[in-house]
Design a protein around this motif. Structure first.
Motif, PDB file in Angstrom:
ATOM      1  N   ILE A 143      -0.542  -9.474  -4.427  1.00 27.02           N
ATOM      2  CA  ILE A 143      -1.433 -10.601  -4.714  1.00 27.02           C
ATOM      3  C   ILE A 143      -2.524 -10.099  -5.663  1.00 27.02           C
ATOM      4  O   ILE A 143      -3.162  -9.078  -5.397  1.00 27.02           O
ATOM      5  CB  ILE A 143      -2.063 -11.172  -3.425  1.00 27.02           C
TER       6      ILE A 143
ATOM      7  N   GLN B  35       0.816  -1.228   0.000  1.00 27.39           N
ATOM      8  CA  GLN B  35       0.000   0.000   0.000  1.00 27.39           C
ATOM      9  C   GLN B  35       0.849   1.278   0.000  1.00 27.39           C
ATOM     10  O   GLN B  35       0.326   2.357  -0.208  1.00 27.39           O
ATOM     11  CB  GLN B  35      -0.946   0.010   1.212  1.00 27.39           C
TER      12      GLN B  35
ATOM     13  N   ARG C 274       1.760 -16.542   7.148  1.00 31.13           N
ATOM     14  CA  ARG C 274       3.133 -16.019   7.308  1.00 31.13           C
ATOM     15  C   ARG C 274       3.136 -14.829   8.274  1.00 31.13           C
ATOM     16  O   ARG C 274       4.010 -14.693   9.115  1.00 31.13           O
ATOM     17  CB  ARG C 274       3.703 -15.543   5.964  1.00 31.13           C
TER      18      ARG C 274
ATOM     19  N   SER D 122       2.917  -5.373   7.304  1.00 33.55           N
ATOM     20  CA  SER D 122       4.295  -5.798   7.016  1.00 33.55           C
ATOM     21  C   SER D 122       5.160  -5.694   8.264  1.00 33.55           C
ATOM     22  O   SER D 122       5.610  -4.611   8.655  1.00 33.55           O
ATOM     23  CB  SER D 122       4.905  -4.950   5.900  1.00 33.55           C
ATOM     24  N   ASN D 123       5.378  -6.855   8.854  1.00 36.54           N
ATOM     25  CA  ASN D 123       6.111  -6.857  10.117  1.00 36.54           C
ATOM     26  C   ASN D 123       7.581  -6.513   9.936  1.00 36.54           C
ATOM     27  O   ASN D 123       8.210  -5.976  10.835  1.00 36.54           O
ATOM     28  CB  ASN D 123       5.916  -8.212  10.802  1.00 36.54           C
ATOM     29  N   SER D 124       8.128  -6.783   8.746  1.00 39.75           N
ATOM     30  CA  SER D 124       9.539  -6.410   8.523  1.00 39.75           C
ATOM     31  C   SER D 124       9.671  -4.884   8.486  1.00 39.75           C
ATOM     32  O   SER D 124      10.660  -4.332   8.950  1.00 39.75           O
ATOM     33  CB  SER D 124      10.069  -7.027   7.236  1.00 39.75           C
TER      34      SER D 124
ATOM     35  N   THR E 107      -6.803  -3.561  -5.556  1.00 41.86           N
ATOM     36  CA  THR E 107      -6.071  -4.822  -5.414  1.00 41.86           C
ATOM     37  C   THR E 107      -5.299  -4.889  -4.086  1.00 41.86           C
ATOM     38  O   THR E 107      -5.243  -5.939  -3.446  1.00 41.86           O
ATOM     39  CB  THR E 107      -5.089  -4.980  -6.598  1.00 41.86           C
ATOM     40  N   THR E 108      -4.696  -3.774  -3.687  1.00 40.36           N
ATOM     41  CA  THR E 108      -3.931  -3.795  -2.428  1.00 40.36           C
ATOM     42  C   THR E 108      -4.807  -3.418  -1.229  1.00 40.36           C
ATOM     43  O   THR E 108      -4.335  -3.379  -0.103  1.00 40.36           O
ATOM     44  CB  THR E 108      -2.728  -2.831  -2.485  1.00 40.36           C
TER      45      THR E 108
HETATM   46  P1  ATP Z   1       6.887  -8.661   5.663  1.00 38.40           P
HETATM   47  O1  ATP Z   1       7.422  -9.989   5.347  1.00 38.40           O
HETATM   48  O2  ATP Z   1       7.769  -7.615   5.155  1.00 38.40           O
HETATM   49  O3  ATP Z   1       6.520  -8.502   7.071  1.00 38.40           O
HETATM   50  P2  ATP Z   1       4.229  -9.087   4.665  1.00 38.40           P
HETATM   51  O4  ATP Z   1       3.648  -9.337   5.990  1.00 38.40           O
HETATM   52  O5  ATP Z   1       3.452  -8.231   3.746  1.00 38.40           O
HETATM   53  O6  ATP Z   1       5.621  -8.401   4.775  1.00 38.40           O
HETATM   54  P3  ATP Z   1       5.421 -11.246   3.068  1.00 38.40           P
HETATM   55  O7  ATP Z   1       5.497 -12.635   3.545  1.00 38.40           O
HETATM   56  O8  ATP Z   1       6.680 -10.537   2.786  1.00 38.40           O
HETATM   57  O9  ATP Z   1       4.480 -10.521   4.136  1.00 38.40           O
HETATM   58  O10 ATP Z   1       4.489 -11.185   1.812  1.00 38.40           O
HETATM   59  C1  ATP Z   1       4.498 -10.114   1.105  1.00 38.40           C
HETATM   60  C2  ATP Z   1       3.727 -10.464  -0.121  1.00 38.40           C
HETATM   61  O11 ATP Z   1       2.361 -10.502   0.226  1.00 38.40           O
HETATM   62  C3  ATP Z   1       3.855  -9.393  -1.098  1.00 38.40           C
HETATM   63  O12 ATP Z   1       4.959  -9.593  -1.893  1.00 38.40           O
HETATM   64  C4  ATP Z   1       2.542  -9.525  -1.810  1.00 38.40           C
HETATM   65  O13 ATP Z   1       2.591 -10.612  -2.685  1.00 38.40           O
HETATM   66  C5  ATP Z   1       1.596  -9.864  -0.716  1.00 38.40           C
HETATM   67  N1  ATP Z   1       0.958  -8.717  -0.117  1.00 38.40           N
HETATM   68  C6  ATP Z   1       1.221  -8.153   1.075  1.00 38.40           C
HETATM   69  N2  ATP Z   1       0.427  -7.114   1.306  1.00 38.40           N
HETATM   70  C7  ATP Z   1      -0.363  -7.012   0.243  1.00 38.40           C
HETATM   71  C8  ATP Z   1      -1.413  -6.133  -0.137  1.00 38.40           C
HETATM   72  N3  ATP Z   1      -1.795  -5.115   0.628  1.00 38.40           N
HETATM   73  N4  ATP Z   1      -1.997  -6.340  -1.319  1.00 38.40           N
HETATM   74  C9  ATP Z   1      -1.630  -7.334  -2.111  1.00 38.40           C
HETATM   75  N5  ATP Z   1      -0.655  -8.190  -1.817  1.00 38.40           N
HETATM   76  C10 ATP Z   1      -0.034  -8.052  -0.673  1.00 38.40           C
END
Ligand code: ATP
Length: 341
Positions: A232, A76, A279, A140-142, A84-85
């Protein structure tokens, strides 16, 4: 840590008992300065996708009207693909300022956790300097980890089990964590409906416009995708568009093969969203295990009521009552206490 002023007596003996309060003089680069400086307060809302974090952030911001929201969803942050997001629509933001929501140009390459730490950090400082409260909200926890920890190593992924660096629980801010949680079966049901709603709201047209036939070879393998092209919905529908190129939109699908390909894309989106949720929950549990004081707010009943009311076509008064009572009120209590500390 509270910095108490020291009491000093005026150097002139003739000034009698005139006493004045003076703050200890410190060089802003000295470690004493940093030890004594009050840390900026930040409220952080974590949770898997679909649990209602965005809505809760606006609900909290309306109770504490000096709040501003910083988005921490890594898809986002980019401009584009609003449906989509699943970006919170403008009318649902109720005038609350949102930062890093659709601000990053997707053409400028990947927006990394380091980038988020630096841009988000400046925004936190700015909001605090205006004596307002930053609410960091997103899945996004990272990104959240990168923004908050005292010392951040851009080279290591702390969520990767094989990483030599572990998750730190030393923060550069004074943080209050709310974790919006929903039981997995209820969340899966809800997300499946949400994908259908997103498609009804124009997700296919949005993705058709975003589709780039030139990127085909490079992106056949999803590991080569970057930024917004990983969202996604994009890879899943790219597969469909390769066989049935846009423009489609208003054209009614009559070919059963095309209908199957469409259904396949929709099913893949639903499955991949559930994988993302798993995840994300795993990472949240890692944060908790590392000592982050996440206060769990259970939104299961509210979401169950939302799904049920949609299924039965009844009004959604019941779900918003449950949401208010079980999610908003408990969160507001926690934030109130934190602000008083
Ligand atoms: P992080 O791992 O950095 O904490 P995260 O929780 O979003 O991030 P990831 O396992 O990295 O999880 O997955 C990220 C993937 O999830 C993205 O590459 C995308 O495919 C999808 N994604 C995450 N947020 C969205 C969103 N708002 N809309 C669509 N797809 C998303």
């Amino acid at each position: 840590l509270t910095l108490l002023p020291t009491t000093t007596t005026s150097s002139s003996a003739t000034s009698g008992a005139r006493r004045r309060l003076r703050w200890p003089r410190m060089d802003s680069s000295s470690s004493a300065y940093h030890r004594h400086r009050r840390k900026d307060k930040v409220v952080v809302i974590v949770g898997a996708t679909g649990t209602g974090k965005s809505r809760l952030s606006v609900d909290i911001a309306t109770r504490f009207p000096f709040s501003e929201i910083i988005n921490s969803d890594k898809m986002q942050v980019y401009r584009g693909l609003d449906i989509t997001t699943n970006k919170i629509p403008i009318h649902e933001r109720l005038g609350v300022p949102h930062h890093l929501l659709g601000e990053v140009n997707p053409q400028n390459g990947e927006f990394t956790p380091s980038g988020f730490r630096s841009r988000g950090g400046s925004i936190v400082s700015d909001i605090n300097s205006r004596r307002k409260l930053p609410l960091v909200v997103g899945g996004s926890n990272s990104f959240i980890h990168a923004l908050l920890v005292d010392r951040f190593d851009p080279e290591s992924d702390v969520f990767d089990g094989s990483s030599s660096t572990s998750i730190s629980s030393e923060f550069r801010y004074n943080c209050c964590f709310l974790w919006v949680d929903v039981s997995l079966p209820v969340l899966s049901d809800y997300l499946s409906k949400r994908v259908d709603d997103m498609l009804d709201s124009g997700m296919l047209d949005e993705l058709a416009e975003f589709y780039d036939p030139e990127a085909k070879d490079l992106e056949e393998d999803s590991a080569h995708r970057t930024g917004l092209r990983k969202a996604i919905g994009v890879p899943e529908f790219d597969r469909y568009f390769r066989k049935y190129p846009p423009p489609r939109g208003m054209v009614k699908v009559t070919d059963p093969k095309e209908e199957d390909a469409y259904e396949e894309a929709v099913t893949a989106i639903k499955d991949n969203t559930c994988q993302l949720v798993k995840r994300q929950i795993g990472k949240i549990l890692n944060l908790k295990g590392a000592g982050w004081d996440l206060r769990r707010i259970d939104a299961t009943e509210a979401l169950r009521a939302a799904v049920t009311s949609e299924n039965s076509g009844t009004n959604n008064k019941k779900w918003s009552e449950i949401w208010e009572r079980q999610v908003v009120e408990s969160s507001v209590k926690i934030v109130k206490r934190f602000l008083k500390e």
